[in-house]
Write a protein that holds these residues in place. Structure first.
Motif, short mmCIF file in Angstrom:
data_model
loop_
_atom_site.label_atom_id
_atom_site.label_comp_id
_atom_site.label_asym_id
_atom_site.label_seq_id
_atom_site.Cartn_x
_atom_site.Cartn_y
_atom_site.Cartn_z
N LEU A 463 0.82 -1.22 0.00
CA LEU A 463 0.00 0.00 0.00
C LEU A 463 0.85 1.27 0.00
O LEU A 463 0.32 2.37 -0.19
CB LEU A 463 -0.92 0.01 1.23
CG LEU A 463 -1.94 -1.14 1.32
CD1 LEU A 463 -2.75 -1.02 2.60
CD2 LEU A 463 -2.86 -1.15 0.10
N LYS A 464 2.15 1.12 0.26
CA LYS A 464 3.09 2.24 0.24
C LYS A 464 2.67 3.35 1.21
O LYS A 464 2.45 4.51 0.84
CB LYS A 464 3.22 2.82 -1.19
CG LYS A 464 3.62 1.83 -2.25
CD LYS A 464 4.99 1.23 -1.97
CE LYS A 464 5.38 0.23 -3.04
NZ LYS A 464 6.67 -0.43 -2.73
N CYS A 504 -4.77 10.11 11.27
CA CYS A 504 -3.99 9.13 10.50
C CYS A 504 -4.57 8.97 9.10
O CYS A 504 -3.82 8.94 8.10
CB CYS A 504 -3.97 7.78 11.21
SG CYS A 504 -2.94 7.74 12.69
N LEU A 505 -5.90 8.90 8.99
CA LEU A 505 -6.53 8.74 7.68
C LEU A 505 -6.30 9.96 6.80
O LEU A 505 -5.94 9.83 5.61
CB LEU A 505 -8.04 8.51 7.86
CG LEU A 505 -8.86 8.35 6.58
CD1 LEU A 505 -8.37 7.16 5.76
CD2 LEU A 505 -10.34 8.20 6.91
N VAL A 506 -6.46 11.15 7.35
CA VAL A 506 -6.25 12.37 6.57
C VAL A 506 -4.79 12.49 6.13
O VAL A 506 -4.50 12.87 4.98
CB VAL A 506 -6.69 13.60 7.39
CG1 VAL A 506 -6.29 14.90 6.67
CG2 VAL A 506 -8.18 13.58 7.62
N SER A 507 -3.86 12.16 7.01
CA SER A 507 -2.43 12.23 6.66
C SER A 507 -2.09 11.27 5.53
O SER A 507 -1.31 11.60 4.63
CB SER A 507 -1.57 11.96 7.88
OG SER A 507 -1.70 10.61 8.31
N LYS A 512 -0.36 10.33 0.34
CA LYS A 512 -0.47 9.28 -0.68
C LYS A 512 -0.89 9.85 -2.04
O LYS A 512 -0.36 9.44 -3.08
CB LYS A 512 -1.49 8.23 -0.22
CG LYS A 512 -1.71 7.08 -1.19
CD LYS A 512 -0.63 6.05 -1.10
CE LYS A 512 -0.96 4.83 -1.94
NZ LYS A 512 0.17 3.91 -2.02
N TYR A 513 -1.83 10.78 -2.01
CA TYR A 513 -2.41 11.24 -3.27
C TYR A 513 -2.01 12.66 -3.62
O TYR A 513 -2.59 13.26 -4.52
CB TYR A 513 -3.93 11.11 -3.20
CG TYR A 513 -4.35 9.67 -3.01
CD1 TYR A 513 -4.26 8.76 -4.05
CD2 TYR A 513 -4.80 9.22 -1.77
CE1 TYR A 513 -4.61 7.43 -3.86
CE2 TYR A 513 -5.16 7.90 -1.58
CZ TYR A 513 -5.07 7.01 -2.63
OH TYR A 513 -5.41 5.70 -2.45
N ILE A 560 15.66 10.05 -3.33
CA ILE A 560 15.32 8.80 -4.04
C ILE A 560 14.19 8.08 -3.32
O ILE A 560 13.26 7.56 -3.94
CB ILE A 560 16.58 7.91 -4.15
CG1 ILE A 560 17.63 8.59 -5.03
CG2 ILE A 560 16.22 6.55 -4.72
CD1 ILE A 560 18.97 7.89 -5.02
N ARG A 561 14.24 8.03 -2.00
CA ARG A 561 13.18 7.37 -1.22
C ARG A 561 11.82 8.03 -1.46
O ARG A 561 10.81 7.36 -1.64
CB ARG A 561 13.49 7.45 0.28
CG ARG A 561 14.60 6.56 0.76
CD ARG A 561 14.95 6.96 2.18
NE ARG A 561 15.94 6.09 2.80
CZ ARG A 561 16.58 6.38 3.93
NH1 ARG A 561 16.33 7.53 4.54
NH2 ARG A 561 17.43 5.55 4.44
N LYS A 562 11.81 9.37 -1.50
CA LYS A 562 10.55 10.09 -1.56
C LYS A 562 9.95 10.11 -2.97
O LYS A 562 8.77 9.89 -3.16
CB LYS A 562 10.75 11.52 -1.07
CG LYS A 562 9.49 12.38 -1.11
CD LYS A 562 9.77 13.78 -0.62
CE LYS A 562 8.47 14.60 -0.62
NZ LYS A 562 7.90 14.77 -1.94
N VAL A 563 10.79 10.40 -3.97
CA VAL A 563 10.29 10.66 -5.32
C VAL A 563 10.24 9.39 -6.16
O VAL A 563 9.34 9.22 -6.98
CB VAL A 563 11.14 11.75 -5.99
CG1 VAL A 563 10.65 12.03 -7.40
CG2 VAL A 563 11.13 13.02 -5.16
#
Length: 629
Positions: A463-464, A504-507, A512-513, A560-563
């Motif tokens: 789910l990343k 947590c859901l909003v974050s 994520k999006y 690299i981790r983020k993008v």
């Protein structure tokens, strides 16, 4: 509002024991003795000073009625001040001897090293040694050993390679070594060393090996690797993909032997002895002895030492007919660990272990009250998770830059499953001495539960939800909203635990999006050259072309981790040390399927060792021919 915080008043009064200011003063004195001068260290030292003053005031205020005369109060103050002064002198003397680097040569060549300890890693072993520079004067060092020989503690080796003096300004790893009193560091292989005196394995190593063989005879892979991690804290046998799944699911801490292990090891003999009619005090004493033996058998990670020390202090208090106070045990355990190993104060493992335990002791009851409508088992598991995360969240972000809200959910399910795995597997090992067939039969639930743990981690990892936000705004907001159930006010009491789940859901939605963009997708300015990305079919390839002056810095790794978190292929333009070390670093963070190596200039020990690592991780290797051939 503050007048209504009766729950906190009770907790503070309960935690106000003489060991509280001793513990905070020990932490403060250790930080000052190491000469920490950066901005973050100054903030932490200031906070420690404030907490020490508050703990001292609250403790003496609570104990004030005990000292009915002015003479007794004066004696108590003098004794307390003398104790703090003695602690300060002891700490300064210890850290001073560790940090003393006077009259040390810049390098060691052709010397004899006596191995003091061996720490097995995934790809190598760390050999901590001492060597006599002149009569009666020893220096300590660490050798990263990449060879295949079995080198045990107590062995003596002749080193035929120059080992350089550690430079604390080079990187955080070197700074940690200097704080430990390790003066020299280097990498060696079988060509660089010769074993002059071979020592036999210690009884602890033999017992670990025997237990590992017994586990391997009952359980299949990867359950065997999981049990070795849970029993001894040894994660070197777990494959990299599984480790990354644990990390991305927010459950990597489960693999570290910790308080859960101590609780099980202590409770099993206690329950058996009580059932056999042995008295309570004798049962507690035997249980403490078993716990101490278990600690000696393991590699003694700091989380396990902290939990074992807490249990020992609680047992000692009970045997002396005193009230058992978990706060007192935690403070004494923290003080003891830092006095014996002062460098652990800066270790993220110690900070997370101590902080999470303190969070549970302080906040568990409030979080449990906010979850009052849930079933008892689920409420307890959630309350422990929330209380531990309250202290762990900022530390994880501070040290690793990670923000993983998935850990709130996965820990609820996996901690009970891991507890069951440990208990049933211990029963299987005990039964195996009587009947192997019965042990294999009872091993089936362990395999089933392990499969559930691996499957859940794999699904959550897909789910990343393990983010690396550049800004601390979102993690700080989640932490603030997660603390709302801790406020003892009628408005926040009506909200119960919903602010935690909602934040947590909003974050997750924001990170994520992409509703909240924390930075540019451009390559950091410090690395306009050195690496690039290419799309190959359905996979993303990272091409490393680092020359002798370029290194893959922390800002590049963070980028690299983020993008680009979906890297599957790494290509290095040549076999220089910079490219190989960068590739090894990236292998710890990504599930790499293929490594393309170009321009192999020389096949030396470093290159062949790198190929062995790729083979161990089942990474497909493609070697291109040297230019001009």
């Amino acid at each position: 509002m503050f007048l209504k915080l009766e729950e906190y008043k009770k907790i503070i009064q309960y935690s106000a024991v003489p060991s509280a200011p001793l513990c905070t003063w020990t932490f403060l004195s250790t930080a000052l003795s190491y000469g920490c001068t950066n901005a973050l260290s100054i903030v932490i030292i200031t906070l420690l000073l404030l907490v020490t003053v508050a703990a001292t005031y609250i403790t003496f205020r609570r104990l004030y009625p005990t000292y009915c005369s002015r003479k007794k109060r004066a004696c108590a103050i003098i004794l307390f001040a003398a104790t703090l002064a003695a602690l300060t002198l002891l700490i300064n003397a210890g850290t001073g001897s560790l940090m003393n680097r006077e009259n040390l040569p810049a390098g060691l060549t052709g010397f004899i090293a006596e191995i003091e300890s061996v720490e097995k890693k995934r790809y190598n072993s760390d050999l901590v040694f001492k060597t006599e520079l002149r009569p009666g004067f020893y220096a300590k060092g660490i050798l990263t050993y990449t060879g295949n020989r079995a080198i045990n503690r107590g062995s003596q080796v002749a080193v035929h390679k120059t080992i350089r003096l550690t430079d604390p300004a080079k990187n955080p790893y070197m700074l940690r070594l200097v704080r430990r009193g390790i003066h020299y560091a280097g990498t060696v292989n079988d060509i660089d060393i010769s074993i002059t005196v071979k020592s036999e394995k210690t009884w602890r190593d033999r017992l670990q090996d025997a237990t590992s063989r017994k586990i391997a005879g009952i359980f299949p892979e990867p359950v065997t690797a999981l049990l070795n991690a849970l029993y001894f804290g040894d994660t070197s046998l777990i494959d990299k993909k599984t480790m990354i799944h644990f990390r991305d699911a927010g459950t990597l801490h489960i693999l570290a032997a910790s308080g859960m292990n101590i609780a099980l090891v202590a409770s099993i003999p206690m329950l058996l002895l009580l059932a056999a009619g042995i008295g309570r005090q004798k049962s507690m004493l035997i249980s403490a002895m078993v716990t101490g033996l278990y600690l000696l058998v393991t590699d003694m990670p700091v989380s396990l030492v902290r939990a074992a020390a807490m249990y020992m202090f609680m047992t000692a208090g009970s045997l002396m007919w005193r009230e058992r106070n978990p706060f007192n045990s935690l403070y004494l355990a923290g003080t003891l660990i830092i006095l014996l190993m002062p460098w652990e104060l800066f270790n993220p493992g110690f900070q997370l272990s101590f902080g999470a335990t303190a969070g549970i002791l302080f906040f568990y009851k409030m979080y449990s009250r906010s979850l009052g409508n849930l079933p008892s088992a689920l409420r307890s598991s959630l309350a422990v998770t929330f209380a531990a995360q309250t202290a762990a969240f900022p530390l994880i972000y501070l040290h690793m830059g990670q923000f993983n809200p998935a850990g709130f959910i996965t820990n609820i399910f996996e901690i009970p499953m891991i507890t069951a795995i440990i208990m049933i597997s211990l029963a299987c090992i005990a039964v195996s001495f009587v009947s192997t067939a019965a042990a294999l039969f009872f091993a089936y639930p362990v395999c089933l539960l392990s499969k559930c743990v691996f499957g859940l981690n794999g699904y959550v990892s897909s789910l990343k939800l393990n983010f690396y936000p550049e800004s601390a705004v979102i993690p700080a907001a989640v932490l603030i909203f997660s603390a709302l159930p801790l406020i003892n006010h009628h408005f926040f009491s009506r909200l119960r635990a919903w602010p935690i789940f909602a934040s947590c859901l909003v974050s997750v939605l924001i990170l994520k999006y992409g509703f909240y963009e924390t930075g540019s997708r451009a390559v950091p300015a410090s690395s306009t050259v050195g690496f690039r990305f290419e799309q190959v079919s359905d996979s993303l390839k990272l091409v490393l072309d680092l020359d002798g002056s370029d290194l893959l810095g922390e800002d590049n790794l963070f980028f690299i981790r983020k993008v680009h978190p979906e890297i599957k292929i790494i290509e290095i333009s040549n076999s220089t040390w910079n490219n190989i070390s960068a590739c090894r670093l990236l292998m710890n963070d990504f599930i790499i399927e293929e490594c393309i190596i170009g321009n192999v200039e020389s096949i030396d020990a470093g290159f062949t060792g790198f190929l062995k690592i790729l083979q161990k991780e089942n990474i497909r290797v493609t070697i291109r021919p040297v230019k001009g051939t």
